[in-house]
Design a protein around this motif. Structure first.
Motif, mmCIF file in Angstrom:
data_model
loop_
_atom_site.group_PDB
_atom_site.id
_atom_site.type_symbol
_atom_site.label_atom_id
_atom_site.label_comp_id
_atom_site.label_asym_id
_atom_site.label_seq_id
_atom_site.Cartn_x
_atom_site.Cartn_y
_atom_site.Cartn_z
ATOM 1 N N UNK A 113 0.828 -1.213 0.000
ATOM 2 C CA UNK A 113 0.000 0.000 0.000
ATOM 3 C C UNK A 113 0.858 1.257 0.000
ATOM 4 N N UNK A 114 1.947 1.213 0.756
ATOM 5 C CA UNK A 114 2.732 2.421 0.982
ATOM 6 C C UNK A 114 3.964 2.507 0.089
ATOM 7 N N UNK A 115 4.322 1.398 -0.558
ATOM 8 C CA UNK A 115 5.459 1.435 -1.461
ATOM 9 C C UNK A 115 6.808 1.505 -0.786
ATOM 10 N N UNK A 116 6.872 1.201 0.514
ATOM 11 C CA UNK A 116 8.154 1.188 1.215
ATOM 12 C C UNK A 116 8.961 -0.014 0.734
ATOM 13 N N UNK A 117 10.238 0.175 0.492
ATOM 14 C CA UNK A 117 11.060 -0.918 -0.028
ATOM 15 C C UNK A 117 11.199 -2.027 1.011
ATOM 16 N N UNK A 118 11.426 -3.239 0.517
ATOM 17 C CA UNK A 118 11.606 -4.375 1.423
ATOM 18 C C UNK A 118 12.797 -4.151 2.327
ATOM 19 N N UNK A 119 13.860 -3.536 1.802
ATOM 20 C CA UNK A 119 15.039 -3.260 2.623
ATOM 21 C C UNK A 119 14.742 -2.317 3.775
ATOM 22 N N UNK A 120 13.957 -1.259 3.507
ATOM 23 C CA UNK A 120 13.616 -0.312 4.580
ATOM 24 C C UNK A 120 12.708 -0.961 5.621
ATOM 25 N N UNK A 121 11.795 -1.821 5.167
ATOM 26 C CA UNK A 121 10.931 -2.520 6.121
ATOM 27 C C UNK A 121 11.770 -3.446 6.992
ATOM 28 N N UNK A 122 12.725 -4.129 6.378
ATOM 29 C CA UNK A 122 13.617 -5.003 7.139
ATOM 30 C C UNK A 122 14.384 -4.205 8.187
ATOM 31 N N UNK A 175 8.357 6.660 9.821
ATOM 32 C CA UNK A 175 9.484 6.358 8.947
ATOM 33 C C UNK A 175 9.817 7.542 8.052
ATOM 34 N N UNK A 176 8.794 8.277 7.624
ATOM 35 C CA UNK A 176 9.036 9.449 6.799
ATOM 36 C C UNK A 176 9.444 10.672 7.597
ATOM 37 N N UNK A 177 8.884 10.821 8.794
ATOM 38 C CA UNK A 177 9.159 11.981 9.642
ATOM 39 C C UNK A 177 10.629 12.052 10.035
ATOM 40 N N UNK A 178 11.190 10.910 10.420
ATOM 41 C CA UNK A 178 12.617 10.812 10.711
ATOM 42 C C UNK A 178 13.109 9.534 10.053
ATOM 43 N N UNK A 179 13.736 9.695 8.898
ATOM 44 C CA UNK A 179 14.153 8.532 8.112
ATOM 45 C C UNK A 179 15.123 7.667 8.912
ATOM 46 N N UNK A 180 14.946 6.342 8.893
ATOM 47 C CA UNK A 180 15.839 5.464 9.659
ATOM 48 C C UNK A 180 17.292 5.564 9.229
ATOM 49 N N UNK A 181 17.532 5.872 7.956
ATOM 50 C CA UNK A 181 18.896 5.944 7.448
ATOM 51 C C UNK A 181 18.934 6.930 6.287
#
Length: 392
Positions: A113-122, A175-181
């Motif tokens: 739904x959100x299009x977040x990459x599998x790597x970012x979800x991991x 995740x968008x407000x403060x990107x993990x990386x």
């Protein structure tokens, strides 16, 4: 596009393949004929037609479509005016079906739904990318095998899915407000997507206080977006932000939603967090913030959501009411919780409290620990600057 195509395909893998083929088709067609007036509708219509072509070739269209397909969704021709947003809530609630484990619900919704990459979800779940890819694949297959309907749940079914749906939108926003990386503090596309989904849920369930609470929380927090970094992309602390640049329309809307959620007499965790954000947004100066009220709201939030992260955030307000010594004792107690191991905000908060107590040598070490744990460049640079100020 994926949501609209999945309704026709009845299979997430086929829907994803059809969407990819639509993009490939666009590379040729648009280079030859020019970009259409409604490129999103063109892509969606093409993806849906490609999905139907695959199903026709199998010559078992009606027999093999799983129950993800709604009874009225078998039209062979798709008009250009595709109501894509109307399909997204269906996809959210399909991914958040209680037949799936909670972690799988969140991961699948973030991906599809959100299009977040599998790597970012991991990264969010602290697992490897291949592990997360396998979990997402299993979840998609379970939806098909269990014949989970692709639709908005009935009113009686909503409670068991709503919490997961709200959690996904909140996590997407966070995740968008403060990107993990990465180099940027904010991923604006994820923030905007989360706000869009929150508004859609609010339009579906306008009387649900937690939906109001989540939308309010996102609006009130995002109202500060323009002031969270300076012109060079460096992080700016809340107390140093230019409050005259905050989005007053978003603050006013968020405030109305908070009050509406509280009037129901049953505010949940999102409404309580929104109330905290509202107090920050309404304070004319950082020092004028109603810190005692914020502590009381955190106490109520911990009763409803006993999270160590909430308890850690509460210590910042405690330090403003009872002083850094009391807050530091609470932070040190929380440091024993294994769920906060590797959470860089804990040593960062501890470093600030130690500095306020004049214990700069210990504060410097705490900043070094936080720097070693953080992956976002903007946050790392901020912490490094704070460390440099202590060690000059």
């Amino acid at each position: 596009m994926l949501a609209a195509t999945a309704r026709v395909a009845g299979d997430f893998d086929l829907a994803e393949e059809s969407v990819q083929e639509a993009y490939l088709a666009a590379l040729g067609a648009w280079a030859r004929d020019g970009v259409p007036d409604r490129p999103g509708a063109w892509l969606t219509a093409t993806a849906r037609r490609k999905a139907l072509d695959v199903l026709r070739r199998r010559q078992v269209l009606r027999a093999k479509l799983p129950l993800l397909l709604e009874p009225d969704a078998t039209e062979p021709d798709v008009p250009d005016e595709i109501a894509v947003p109307d399909d997204r809530p269906r996809l959210v609630f399909t991914c958040c079906h209680p037949a799936l484990a909670r972690e799988a619900q969140v991961a699948l919704t973030l991906r599809l739904v959100c299009g977040v990459s599998t790597g970012d979800i991991a990264h969010v779940f602290l697992v490897s990318e291949p592990t997360m890819a396998a979990r997402i694949t299993r979840a998609k297959k379970k939806i098909t095998a269990a014949r989970i309907p692709y639709r908005i749940p009935e009113a009686a079914e909503l409670p068991e899915r709503l919490d997961s749906a709200l959690a996904v939108v909140h996590l997407l926003y966070t995740t968008g407000h403060t990107a993990p990386a990465g180099g940027d503090l904010v991923h604006a596309d994820l923030v905007d997507r989360a706000l869009h989904l929150a508004r859609m849920l609010a339009s579906l369930m306008p009387d649900e206080p937690e939906v109001r609470g989540l939308l309010a929380l996102l609006l009130l927090t995002d109202a500060r977006r323009a002031t969270r970094t300076d012109t060079d992309g460096r992080l700016v602390r809340l107390e140093d932000q230019d409050r005259s640049r905050w989005d007053r329309d978003a603050i006013a809307e968020g405030r109305r939603l908070v009050l509406g959620a509280f009037r129901t007499g049953r505010p949940g965790r999102y409404a309580l967090q929104a109330a905290i954000a509202s107090l920050h947004a309404l304070a004319p100066r950082y020092e004028a913030t109603d810190w005692p009220q914020i502590v009381r709201l955190y106490d109520a939030l911990l009763d409803r959501w006993p999270s160590p992260v909430v308890a850690l955030n509460r210590t910042v307000a405690v330090s403003m009411v009872d002083g850094p010594t009391v807050a530091l004792a609470e932070v040190d107690a929380l440091a024993q919780d294994p769920r906060l191991a590797g959470y860089h905000y804990l040593p960062a908060i501890r470093a600030d409290l130690l500095h306020r107590l004049g214990r700069d040598t210990e504060a410097a070490q705490a900043y070094r620990t936080a720097i070693d744990l953080v992956d976002n460049d903007a946050e790392r640079d901020f912490l490094a600057t704070r460390l440099g100020e202590l060690t000059r």
